[in-house]
Structure formats: structure tokens, C-alpha cells
Scaffold this motif. Structure first.
Motif, mmCIF file in Angstrom:
data_model
loop_
_atom_site.group_PDB
_atom_site.id
_atom_site.type_symbol
_atom_site.label_atom_id
_atom_site.label_comp_id
_atom_site.label_asym_id
_atom_site.label_seq_id
_atom_site.Cartn_x
_atom_site.Cartn_y
_atom_site.Cartn_z
ATOM 1 N N LYS A 184 24.322 -20.128 20.657
ATOM 2 C CA LYS A 184 22.973 -20.598 20.985
ATOM 3 C C LYS A 184 22.851 -20.881 22.477
ATOM 4 C CE LYS A 184 21.739 -22.486 16.461
ATOM 5 N NZ LYS A 184 21.417 -23.723 15.683
ATOM 6 N N ALA A 185 23.938 -21.394 23.054
ATOM 7 C CA ALA A 185 23.928 -21.655 24.498
ATOM 8 C C ALA A 185 23.690 -20.360 25.262
ATOM 9 C CB ALA A 185 25.245 -22.295 24.929
ATOM 10 N N LEU A 186 24.336 -19.281 24.819
ATOM 11 C CA LEU A 186 24.182 -17.998 25.511
ATOM 12 C C LEU A 186 22.752 -17.476 25.387
ATOM 13 C CD1 LEU A 186 25.526 -15.725 27.100
ATOM 14 C CD2 LEU A 186 26.061 -14.625 24.919
ATOM 15 N N ALA B 203 27.324 -18.430 33.154
ATOM 16 C CA ALA B 203 28.747 -18.089 33.242
ATOM 17 C C ALA B 203 29.546 -18.802 32.157
ATOM 18 C CB ALA B 203 29.288 -18.456 34.628
ATOM 19 N N GLU B 204 29.244 -20.089 31.939
ATOM 20 C CA GLU B 204 29.999 -20.859 30.938
ATOM 21 C C GLU B 204 29.745 -20.340 29.530
ATOM 22 O OE1 GLU B 204 31.120 -25.481 29.867
ATOM 23 O OE2 GLU B 204 29.512 -25.062 31.299
ATOM 24 N N ALA B 205 28.489 -20.047 29.235
ATOM 25 C CA ALA B 205 28.159 -19.518 27.910
ATOM 26 C C ALA B 205 28.781 -18.139 27.708
ATOM 27 C CB ALA B 205 26.643 -19.449 27.743
ATOM 28 N N LEU B 206 28.790 -17.340 28.750
ATOM 29 C CA LEU B 206 29.310 -15.976 28.663
ATOM 30 C C LEU B 206 30.799 -15.952 28.336
ATOM 31 C CD1 LEU B 206 28.432 -12.990 29.107
ATOM 32 C CD2 LEU B 206 29.258 -13.223 31.455
ATOM 33 N N MET C 200 34.560 -11.563 30.065
ATOM 34 C CA MET C 200 35.524 -12.453 30.713
ATOM 35 C C MET C 200 35.590 -12.170 32.212
ATOM 36 S SD MET C 200 37.692 -14.864 30.061
ATOM 37 C CE MET C 200 37.699 -15.592 31.679
ATOM 38 N N LEU C 201 35.686 -10.901 32.564
ATOM 39 C CA LEU C 201 35.771 -10.517 33.969
ATOM 40 C C LEU C 201 34.495 -10.876 34.707
ATOM 41 C CD1 LEU C 201 37.205 -9.132 36.315
ATOM 42 C CD2 LEU C 201 36.294 -6.939 35.499
ATOM 43 N N ARG C 202 33.354 -10.625 34.072
ATOM 44 C CA ARG C 202 32.067 -10.937 34.697
ATOM 45 C C ARG C 202 31.936 -12.444 34.941
ATOM 46 N NH1 ARG C 202 26.117 -9.770 32.076
ATOM 47 N NH2 ARG C 202 24.865 -10.347 33.895
ATOM 48 N N GLY C 203 32.315 -13.231 33.953
ATOM 49 C CA GLY C 203 32.254 -14.683 34.096
ATOM 50 C C GLY C 203 33.181 -15.180 35.190
ATOM 51 N N HIS C 204 34.364 -14.613 35.226
ATOM 52 C CA HIS C 204 35.354 -14.988 36.237
ATOM 53 C C HIS C 204 34.820 -14.721 37.653
ATOM 54 C CE1 HIS C 204 39.299 -15.580 38.079
ATOM 55 N NE2 HIS C 204 39.181 -14.393 38.650
ATOM 56 N N LEU C 205 34.244 -13.530 37.832
ATOM 57 C CA LEU C 205 33.702 -13.177 39.149
ATOM 58 C C LEU C 205 32.490 -14.041 39.507
ATOM 59 C CD1 LEU C 205 34.005 -9.279 38.951
ATOM 60 C CD2 LEU C 205 35.464 -10.871 40.228
ATOM 61 N N MET C 206 31.684 -14.374 38.503
ATOM 62 C CA MET C 206 30.532 -15.250 38.751
ATOM 63 C C MET C 206 31.003 -16.614 39.243
ATOM 64 S SD MET C 206 27.844 -14.480 35.628
ATOM 65 C CE MET C 206 26.620 -15.643 36.267
ATOM 66 N N TYR C 207 32.033 -17.152 38.614
ATOM 67 C CA TYR C 207 32.542 -18.463 39.023
ATOM 68 C C TYR C 207 33.149 -18.413 40.428
ATOM 69 C CZ TYR C 207 31.891 -21.182 34.746
ATOM 70 O OH TYR C 207 31.349 -21.891 33.715
ATOM 71 N N LYS C 208 33.810 -17.320 40.766
ATOM 72 C CA LYS C 208 34.361 -17.209 42.129
ATOM 73 C C LYS C 208 33.239 -17.228 43.166
ATOM 74 C CE LYS C 208 38.278 -15.097 42.866
ATOM 75 N NZ LYS C 208 39.355 -14.115 43.057
ATOM 76 N N THR C 209 32.115 -16.594 42.813
ATOM 77 C CA THR C 209 30.954 -16.623 43.700
ATOM 78 C C THR C 209 30.342 -18.016 43.754
ATOM 79 O OG1 THR C 209 30.481 -14.305 43.167
ATOM 80 C CG2 THR C 209 28.691 -15.591 44.138
ATOM 81 N N LEU C 210 30.314 -18.699 42.612
ATOM 82 C CA LEU C 210 29.683 -20.014 42.533
ATOM 83 C C LEU C 210 30.439 -21.072 43.337
ATOM 84 C CD1 LEU C 210 28.713 -19.933 38.751
ATOM 85 C CD2 LEU C 210 27.111 -20.147 40.656
ATOM 86 N N VAL C 211 31.775 -21.028 43.321
ATOM 87 C CA VAL C 211 32.519 -22.038 44.083
ATOM 88 C C VAL C 211 32.368 -21.808 45.593
ATOM 89 C CG1 VAL C 211 34.178 -22.522 42.244
ATOM 90 C CG2 VAL C 211 34.711 -20.763 43.945
#
Length: 335
Positions: free
Chosen positions: A62-64, A85-88, A99-110
């Protein structure tokens, strides 16, 4: 968007009704988040709040759904991107690409916000999923330097230590999490499991009970406490909790299964066991353990024909279910 935020800041808003030009006051301060979303279905701010509620309850599907809508409306705002990113990365049907997309999104976010402890813990979580504990701990510690009392950092630390089978540090991390947030149900459940593994059933029951007090209508929480009490021989308490599960969710087959199991092995009352195994099967027509145990009850009642008939239903659902295959072989040799 700015106009909408201004409107939200006012407690009383005027809304047009369907009757001509008549208007009525709507006190938004008394409306639930769900009601506000009905009024403002395209409010990114409200959608993010709702998505984070689902994340807190570990309802990632539901979060996604909420996060995807918010992201379509606004793919720039930092909080929207973090939620998505967290829901993904946590969705039930997560793929390697997710997983890869979320990981890259978080690297951009930090990089976009190097003071966001939430983004650092999100990135750390992706490293945990990739079994790279070194980098996971690295980013957890960065989050804690920003906010030494960030609950989710300690929860992820506890998860990492549990995966490394370091029960002492895992327990310590989760205990810190509940000290920071005494209403964190998930952390209490994790602590209960860890105390069980650590050979301390009394403390485990205590933590399960705290989780139950926080969410007395959550079937997963009720089940966890009931199962722990059943394993500790507290069958009366367990039975009452399983009955409550069934009242909260009549489709929860495991509630009926465990009631039947207690009637079969602990009381024993075989006719009552049959009644509840059948209720479990009605709730879930592919509930293999209920069919198997029902067959065992028929064996105890010396009704071998009905036992074999019930076992045949198990093997139709799962031809390789070993417990049933073994019983069938034994019964065939007796005939």
C-alpha cells in the motif's frame, strides 16, 4: 501547491455544497488523514504522510501505491523521493532492478541532503539487503552522527547484528530503539524473538505482551503472543488469544488451526478439534496443515477410510508433503 499549503494552515475552511451557492464550514483539524485525502486526492504532502503511515505498519504494498502516485505528481520534492525509494526496496515482489533503482536513488538523496538521517539509513538498508554489512554500518553511523536518537538507525543496527548472529548486540540495539520510541511495535516483536533465541522465554512473553498492548487488534501481533504462550504451556491464554484473532479476522485460518491443535493435543477433545480444523479449511481451502492434522484425528478415532480420504486432499494440494506421505504409507501397510 503554495495555495494548498496556505489553505491547510487555516483550521476552518469554506467549502461549496451541492445546493446552489450555500456554503458550510469544514473543520479540517477534526478530519482524519484519510478524509483529508478524499478532499484533496492530489495533495503530495498528504499522500507522503499516508505513505509513511503504511511504512510504519510495514504495509509496503500500500505504501508503494501511495508513493507511486505522489511521485507521479511530484518527483522533485525530497520527502516524496525518500518515500518512493523506501517503498520500492521493501515491496513484497521486489526485483533485482527495483533493488538497484532504490539503491541508486538513495545514493542521490544523501548527496542532495547530507543532513537527512532518514536517507542515510535508507541507503544503509540497501547495503544490508546486498549483504554488505561494512557499508551498512558505515551509513548507519553517519545517520547517528546527525541524530544520535534516530530510532530507525538502531532498528537497522539490531537487524544487522541479528543477521550476524550477535544476539547480545542485536538485543542492545533494539532495546535502545524502544527506549527512544516506546510505541514501536515492530521493535518489541523483534526483541521477543531475540529473547526466545537467547533462551529467555519470560522476557520474550513480556515483549510480545507489550506489542499486543500497543496494537490489540493487529492479528500478526495477537498471533505472535498466542503462539509464544502456547509454546510455554499457557494453553488457556493462548486459546483466548486465538479466539480473538478469529473475531478480528474470520479468514485467518491459523487461528482456527491452533485452536484445533490445542483441542487435539492438549485437552484433548477430538470432536472439537475436528470442528475447528474444518473452520480453518473453510477459511483457507488449501491450508495443508489443517487437512493433515484432521487426518490424524480421524486416525485417532479409528476411521481409517476418512483419514485416507483427508490425506488424499493434502496430496492433491501438495504431492510432496512428507508428513502426509509417510502416514499414507503406514496406513496402506496396515490394510
Amino acid at each position: 501547491m503554495r495555495l494548498l499549503l496556505v489553505l491547510f494552515s487555516t483550521a476552518l475552511l469554506w467549502q461549496m455544497t451541492s445546493c446552489g451557492d450555500a456554503t458550510k464550514k469544514v473543520d479540517h483539524s477534526k478530519l482524519s488523514l484519510d478524509s483529508l485525502i478524499v478532499l484533496y486526492p492530489d495533495s503530495v504532502e498528504l499522500l507522503v504522510r499516508k505513505g509513511n503511515e503504511y511504512i510504519e505498519k510495514s504495509d509496503y504494498q500500500k505504501a508503494l501505491e501511495i508513493a507511486a502516485k505522489a511521485y507521479r505528481l511530484d518527483s522533485v520534492t525530497f520527502d516524496t523521493r525518500v518515500l518512493y525509494a523506501e517503498a520500492l526496496i521493501n515491496k513484497p515482489s521486489r526485483t533485482a532492478d527495483d533493488m538497484l533503482r532504490g539503491h541508486l536513488m538513495y545514493k542521490t538523496l544523501v548527496k542532495a541532503n547530507p543532513k537527512s538521517e532518514k536517507a542515510f539509513v535508507g541507503l544503509a538498508n540497501t547495503y544490508t539487503m546486498l549483504e554488505d554489512m561494512t557499508n551498512s554500518f558505515l551509513y548507519i553511523n553517519k545517520a547517528l552522527r546527525i541524530n544520535p536518537r534516530y530510532r530507525d538507525a538502531y532498528i537497522l543496527k539490531g537487524t544487522n547484528y541479528r543477521l550476524e548472529q550477535n544476539l547480545k548486540l542485536a538485543i542492545s540495539s533494539y532495546e535502545t530503539a524502544v527506549q527512544i520510541d516506546p510505541k514501536c511495535t515492530m521493535a518489541y516483536l523483534q526483541l521477543a524473538v531475540l529473547y526466545e533465541l537467547n533462551g529467555d522465554p519470560k522476557l520474550a512473553i513480556e515483549k510480545y505482551t507489550t506489542a499486543y498492548q500497543l496494537e490489540p487488534k493487529n492479528t500478526e501481533v495477537i498471533y505472535a503472543l498466542a503462539f509464544a504462550k502456547e509454546n510455554q504451556g499457557q494453553t488457556k491464554d493462548a486459546m483466548n488469544l486465538y479466539r480473538k484473532m478469529a473475531r478480528v479476522d474470520s479468514t485467518y485460518a491459523d487461528a482456527f488451526f491452533h485452536i484445533a491443535r490445542i483441542y487435539q493435543y492438549d485437552l484433548p477433545q477430538l470432536d472439537s478439534a475436528i470442528f475447528y480444523y474444518k473452520k480453518a479449511i473453510k477459511a483457507n481451502q488449501e491450508h495443508v496443515p489443517s487437512y493433515h492434522n484432521l487426518g490424524l484425528v480421524y486416525e485417532e478415532k479409528n476411521d481409517i477410510t476418512l483419514a485416507l480420504f483427508t490425506y488424499a486432499k493434502v496430496l492433491k494440494i501438495d504431492p510432496e508433503y512428507k508428513l502426509t506421505k509417510d502416514r499414507v504409507e503406514i496406513l496402506k501397510k496396515k490394510r
